[in-house]
Design a protein around this motif. Structure first.
Motif, PDB file in Angstrom:
ATOM      1  N   SER A  73      29.494 -91.671 -50.156  1.00 50.33           N
ATOM      2  CA  SER A  73      28.059 -91.669 -50.510  1.00 50.33           C
ATOM      3  C   SER A  73      27.216 -91.204 -49.327  1.00 50.33           C
ATOM      4  CB  SER A  73      27.625 -93.074 -50.939  1.00 50.33           C
ATOM      5  OG  SER A  73      27.801 -93.993 -49.864  1.00 50.33           O
ATOM      6  N   LEU A  74      27.616 -91.652 -48.112  1.00 51.26           N
ATOM      7  CA  LEU A  74      26.875 -91.202 -46.929  1.00 51.26           C
ATOM      8  C   LEU A  74      27.014 -89.705 -46.728  1.00 51.26           C
ATOM      9  CD1 LEU A  74      27.798 -94.039 -44.419  1.00 51.26           C
ATOM     10  CD2 LEU A  74      25.549 -93.573 -45.357  1.00 51.26           C
ATOM     11  N   LEU A 104      24.765 -84.235 -46.996  1.00 49.13           N
ATOM     12  CA  LEU A 104      24.748 -82.870 -47.546  1.00 49.13           C
ATOM     13  C   LEU A 104      23.401 -82.552 -48.173  1.00 49.13           C
ATOM     14  CD1 LEU A 104      28.303 -82.818 -49.180  1.00 49.13           C
ATOM     15  CD2 LEU A 104      27.567 -81.438 -47.242  1.00 49.13           C
ATOM     16  N   LYS A 105      22.872 -83.547 -48.925  1.00 50.33           N
ATOM     17  CA  LYS A 105      21.531 -83.331 -49.502  1.00 50.33           C
ATOM     18  C   LYS A 105      20.496 -83.092 -48.404  1.00 50.33           C
ATOM     19  CE  LYS A 105      22.270 -86.133 -53.679  1.00 50.33           C
ATOM     20  NZ  LYS A 105      21.887 -87.370 -54.383  1.00 50.33           N
ATOM     21  N   ILE A 121      18.092 -79.816 -47.827  1.00 50.91           N
ATOM     22  CA  ILE A 121      16.629 -79.886 -47.688  1.00 50.91           C
ATOM     23  C   ILE A 121      16.188 -79.215 -46.395  1.00 50.91           C
ATOM     24  CG2 ILE A 121      14.713 -81.491 -47.340  1.00 50.91           C
ATOM     25  CD1 ILE A 121      16.384 -83.430 -49.204  1.00 50.91           C
ATOM     26  N   ILE A 122      16.938 -79.452 -45.315  1.00 49.39           N
ATOM     27  CA  ILE A 122      16.576 -78.851 -44.023  1.00 49.39           C
ATOM     28  C   ILE A 122      16.676 -77.334 -44.094  1.00 49.39           C
ATOM     29  CG2 ILE A 122      17.376 -78.637 -41.629  1.00 49.39           C
ATOM     30  CD1 ILE A 122      18.204 -81.705 -42.008  1.00 49.39           C
ATOM     31  N   LYS A 123      17.745 -76.820 -44.783  1.00 48.24           N
ATOM     32  CA  LYS A 123      17.872 -75.359 -44.909  1.00 48.24           C
ATOM     33  C   LYS A 123      16.692 -74.770 -45.685  1.00 48.24           C
ATOM     34  CE  LYS A 123      22.934 -75.214 -44.625  1.00 48.24           C
ATOM     35  NZ  LYS A 123      24.188 -74.996 -45.365  1.00 48.24           N
ATOM     36  N   LYS A 124      16.302 -75.463 -46.780  1.00 47.78           N
ATOM     37  CA  LYS A 124      15.140 -74.976 -47.546  1.00 47.78           C
ATOM     38  C   LYS A 124      13.887 -74.939 -46.679  1.00 47.78           C
ATOM     39  CE  LYS A 124      16.729 -76.576 -52.112  1.00 47.78           C
ATOM     40  NZ  LYS A 124      16.465 -77.523 -53.199  1.00 47.78           N
ATOM     41  N   LEU A 125      13.707 -76.015 -45.892  1.00 46.24           N
ATOM     42  CA  LEU A 125      12.535 -76.062 -45.013  1.00 46.24           C
ATOM     43  C   LEU A 125      12.575 -74.947 -43.983  1.00 46.24           C
ATOM     44  CD1 LEU A 125      12.364 -79.912 -44.389  1.00 46.24           C
ATOM     45  CD2 LEU A 125      10.783 -78.569 -45.753  1.00 46.24           C
ATOM     46  N   ARG A 147      15.483 -79.486 -36.101  1.00 49.79           N
ATOM     47  CA  ARG A 147      16.707 -79.207 -35.345  1.00 49.79           C
ATOM     48  C   ARG A 147      17.282 -80.480 -34.718  1.00 49.79           C
ATOM     49  NH1 ARG A 147      14.264 -73.888 -32.292  1.00 49.79           N
ATOM     50  NH2 ARG A 147      14.277 -72.495 -34.116  1.00 49.79           N
ATOM     51  N   MET A 148      16.380 -81.291 -34.186  1.00 50.52           N
ATOM     52  CA  MET A 148      16.840 -82.561 -33.615  1.00 50.52           C
ATOM     53  C   MET A 148      17.524 -83.427 -34.665  1.00 50.52           C
ATOM     54  SD  MET A 148      16.107 -82.655 -30.387  1.00 50.52           S
ATOM     55  CE  MET A 148      16.014 -84.382 -29.962  1.00 50.52           C
ATOM     56  N   LYS A 149      16.942 -83.439 -35.860  1.00 46.67           N
ATOM     57  CA  LYS A 149      17.541 -84.240 -36.936  1.00 46.67           C
ATOM     58  C   LYS A 149      18.895 -83.671 -37.355  1.00 46.67           C
ATOM     59  CE  LYS A 149      13.204 -85.987 -38.698  1.00 46.67           C
ATOM     60  NZ  LYS A 149      12.184 -85.892 -39.732  1.00 46.67           N
ATOM     61  N   GLU A 150      19.016 -82.317 -37.372  1.00 43.03           N
ATOM     62  CA  GLU A 150      20.316 -81.718 -37.687  1.00 43.03           C
ATOM     63  C   GLU A 150      21.369 -82.135 -36.662  1.00 43.03           C
ATOM     64  OE1 GLU A 150      19.682 -77.568 -37.892  1.00 43.03           O
ATOM     65  OE2 GLU A 150      18.899 -77.588 -39.936  1.00 43.03           O
ATOM     66  N   GLN A 151      20.967 -82.138 -35.385  1.00 49.19           N
ATOM     67  CA  GLN A 151      21.911 -82.562 -34.348  1.00 49.19           C
ATOM     68  C   GLN A 151      22.329 -84.008 -34.542  1.00 49.19           C
ATOM     69  OE1 GLN A 151      20.026 -81.756 -30.626  1.00 49.19           O
ATOM     70  NE2 GLN A 151      20.167 -79.534 -30.810  1.00 49.19           N
ATOM     71  N   GLU A 152      21.336 -84.866 -34.883  1.00 49.04           N
ATOM     72  CA  GLU A 152      21.665 -86.285 -35.115  1.00 49.04           C
ATOM     73  C   GLU A 152      22.624 -86.429 -36.294  1.00 49.04           C
ATOM     74  OE1 GLU A 152      18.022 -88.275 -35.621  1.00 49.04           O
ATOM     75  OE2 GLU A 152      17.467 -88.216 -33.491  1.00 49.04           O
ATOM     76  N   VAL A 153      22.389 -85.629 -37.355  1.00 49.96           N
ATOM     77  CA  VAL A 153      23.257 -85.698 -38.539  1.00 49.96           C
ATOM     78  C   VAL A 153      24.681 -85.253 -38.175  1.00 49.96           C
ATOM     79  CG1 VAL A 153      23.660 -84.648 -40.805  1.00 49.96           C
ATOM     80  CG2 VAL A 153      21.410 -85.482 -40.224  1.00 49.96           C
ATOM     81  N   CYS A 154      24.783 -84.193 -37.348  1.00 55.55           N
ATOM     82  CA  CYS A 154      26.124 -83.735 -36.927  1.00 55.55           C
ATOM     83  C   CYS A 154      26.843 -84.823 -36.123  1.00 55.55           C
ATOM     84  CB  CYS A 154      25.992 -82.465 -36.081  1.00 55.55           C
ATOM     85  SG  CYS A 154      25.436 -81.026 -37.026  1.00 55.55           S
ATOM     86  N   LYS A 155      26.086 -85.481 -35.232  1.00 57.98           N
ATOM     87  CA  LYS A 155      26.693 -86.562 -34.456  1.00 57.98           C
ATOM     88  C   LYS A 155      27.192 -87.676 -35.356  1.00 57.98           C
ATOM     89  CE  LYS A 155      24.017 -85.806 -30.239  1.00 57.98           C
ATOM     90  NZ  LYS A 155      22.973 -86.352 -29.367  1.00 57.98           N
ATOM     91  N   LEU A 156      26.365 -88.013 -36.378  1.00 57.87           N
ATOM     92  CA  LEU A 156      26.769 -89.071 -37.308  1.00 57.87           C
ATOM     93  C   LEU A 156      28.034 -88.666 -38.083  1.00 57.87           C
ATOM     94  CD1 LEU A 156      23.281 -90.079 -38.666  1.00 57.87           C
ATOM     95  CD2 LEU A 156      24.783 -91.510 -37.308  1.00 57.87           C
TER      96      LEU A 156
END
Length: 619
Positions: free
Chosen positions: A380-381, A386-387, A391-395, A442-451
């Motif tokens: 689920s996470l 992925l969602k 959303i980030i790609k659309k933005l 971009r910062m949020k993408e990096q955080e998501v990759c780390k997670l």
């Protein structure tokens, strides 16, 4: 006797008599310091009250050092005789400053016991008024002057007046002489100046006539020159006027053409401005939506971090359990190496091992359920991540389109800097905001990759822990079987007498064998299997020690009172002990274990990577 005058001024005093109204009077206060050298050097303070309008008004007071001491004790003064005159003068000056006010703060009162000031003693009081009370700072008693003192005072006054008169007469004579001298000098200078004036007037008249003649001649010549210049300037002006008219007509035509072009450009620019306003509004709406989505993404990231912390804690606990199991397996390896003779012919304890197997299977099922729950949460996470990535790609795509549009608008706005300066500033602000949004994304993408990396690492650790648990369980079940077979075989072969002697010898061994296992049993997940394993090992050790231990050593140990069994060094954890994964291969493939294993439990040649459960048919 020398007198030094300290104070001499007229002061307004309020006179109060017995049964009379209070009135004001201007009194001159004269304060002098009298120094007497015969027969003893001492100083006295003389205070005199007089009236300039009444020559017979005279009151005197002379205060010596002895009199001042009595005055100080009576009125509670805090100053010495040397400082008293200055303090008294300060009080008088404060009364002078306040005398012109309607309600003065400090005032002087001249109090008499008689209805009029007619040669009676008088007291001079320095009074401070406040809303509550009249405070008398100082009270001095003056005596009226006697006839001799009045005559002396009048004589002194006459003497002073005569001296002043003589001084004034001398000053008058001097001023008269000075004025006569100045008059004669000024008269002489006047006659000389009048002569000089007459000369200057004559010179001035001659000079003015000459100048007027010169100026008239110069005026005529200048008029002629001006007429000539005027004619020339008129001709030049007409020529310039014609040229300017031609130029003016040409410039008017050019300006009209330019005006028509500018009107067309202005229409285009106004249309573009309206379009730009509409796009700016759309961008603002999109930015507000993006901010909301960013806040939601932040909340999701926070929730994911919390879940990751819980998963890390669970993994840490499992690692602790695995370390404990590794230590226990190391102890078992040492015992197996030292007691290779114990592991022979174990067959009849299958029921106990099957019960242990059922319990272990239940525990493994519970663990699998827990792992499945964790896997569902991780899935689920990952879906939510992925969602968030979509959303980030659309933005990012929207931001790129916005940036391209803004660049086009900047090229248009450069041509009309004066008209659209304010709008350029607004667009620059929006560009900054969009860049900040891109950086935050971009910062949020990096955080998501780390997670995601953390989640992958936790999943790998979970899989490794599963494999370790499976291998540990298989090894434990196999050891339990082997020990149970050995115990049953020894029971059948050994006689009753030897069996009884072996019990007494092996009991310390069983105690030593149980101590390290029971000390760590509190953290284990399957306590029933450990207890059964220990009981089976006890029985097997009793049977085996009855045959192997020699009689001489047995008697020697009994005489010395020492306990039989393994030493404590075999139960300590060693750094060079065999790990858990290598135990199943080394113990099963060893040649000295094969004769004692049944045909079904004989190790078969296996390919690389086959699990340890393949060697145990009962598991």
């Amino acid at each position: 006797m020398a007198a030094e005058r300290i104070f001499d001024r007229a002061v307004s005093v309020r006179v109060r008599g017995c049964g009379c109204e209070e009135r004001r009077l201007s009194v001159r206060v004269n304060i002098e310091l009298l120094s007497i050298s015969n027969p003893v050097h001492k100083k006295d303070l003389a205070v005199r009250l007089t009236d300039d309008t009444d020559p017979f008004f005279l009151y005197n007071l002379v205060i010596s050092e002895e009199d001042f001491q009595s005055l100080k004790s009576q009125q509670g003064l805090l100053v010495d005789f040397s400082a008293f005159p200055q303090k008294f003068i300060d009080l008088l000056q404060q009364c002078i400053q306040e005398q012109n006010k309607d309600i003065p703060r400090f005032l002087l009162q001249l109090v008499s016991s008689a209805p009029a000031l007619d040669h009676t003693p008088v007291s001079l009081n320095v009074v401070e008024t406040n809303p509550f009370k009249h405070l008398t700072h100082l009270s001095l008693k003056f005596l009226p002057g006697t006839d001799a003192e009045i005559k002396k005072f009048l004589a002194n006054c006459l003497k002073c007046l005569k001296e002043d008169k003589m001084m004034l007469e001398e000053k008058l004579k001097r001023t008269e002489e000075d004025l006569t001298r100045q008059l004669s000098y000024t008269q002489q200078s006047l006659s000389e100046k009048s002569r000089e004036l007459d000369k200057l007037k004559n010179e001035w008249t001659s000079y003015t006539t000459a100048l007027s003649n010169k100026h008239s001649q110069e005026l005529t010549s200048e008029k002629e020159r001006a007429l000539q210049a005027q004619t020339q300037y008129q001709q030049q002006h007409e020529q310039q006027k014609k040229e300017l008219e031609n130029l003016h007509q040409k410039s008017i035509q050019q300006l009209q053409n330019r005006l028509s072009e500018l009107e067309v450009i202005n229409k285009d620019l106004t249309e573009r401005r309206y379009k730009g306003d509409s796009t700016v509004r759309e961008l603002k709406a999109k930015l507000s939506g993006l901010e909301d989505e960013c806040q939601r993404a932040k909340q999701e990231v926070l929730s994911l971090r919390r879940e990751n912390t819980t998963l890390d804690a669970e993994c840490h606990e499992k690692e602790k359990l695995i370390n404990q199991l590794q230590t226990r397996v190391a102890v078992l390896e040492q015992e197996i190496k030292d007691k290779d003779q114990l592991v022979t012919r174990t067959k009849e304890v299958l029921d106990a091992t099957q019960e242990q197997k059922v319990i272990l299977e239940e525990t493994t099922e519970e663990k699998q359920r827990h792992i499945e729950k964790l896997e569902t949460t991780i899935k689920s996470l990952s879906a939510e991540l992925l969602k968030a990535n979509e959303i980030i790609k659309k933005l990012q795509g929207d931001l790129k389109t916005l940036m391209s549009k803004l660049k086009l608008k900047n090229t248009v706005t450069i041509q009309q800097e004066k008209l659209l300066a304010e709008k350029e500033e607004k667009l620059q602000k929006e560009q900054r905001e969009s860049q900040e949004m891109g950086q935050s994304l971009r910062m949020k993408e990096q955080e998501v990759c780390k997670l995601q990396e953390q989640l992958e690492s936790t999943i790998q650790k979970l899989e490794e822990s599963k494999q370790l648990l499976q291998t540990n369980e298989n090894v434990i079940t196999w050891l339990n079987r082997q020990l149970s077979e050995v115990q049953m075989a020894k029971k059948l072969e050994s006689p009753a007498s030897a069996h009884a002697g072996g019990r007494a010898a092996v009991s310390p061994l069983s105690m030593n064998f149980l101590e390290p296992i029971h000390s760590k049993n509190g953290n284990s997940q399957c306590p029933v299997s450990k207890v059964q394993l220990n009981s089976q090992l006890l029985k097997a050790s009793r049977c085996l020690d009855a045959h192997t231990v020699p009689a001489a050593g047995h008697t020697a140990n009994k005489e010395n009172g020492e306990q039989l069994g393994l030493e404590s060094k075999y139960f300590k954890k060693k750094d060079d002990s065999i790990p858990l994964r290598g135990l199943s291969q080394n113990t099963l493939n060893s040649e000295y274990l094969r004769p004692y294993l049944p045909a079904k439990a004989q190790p078969q040649p296996k390919a690389a990577g086959t699990p340890a459960s393949a060697y145990f048919p009962g598991s």
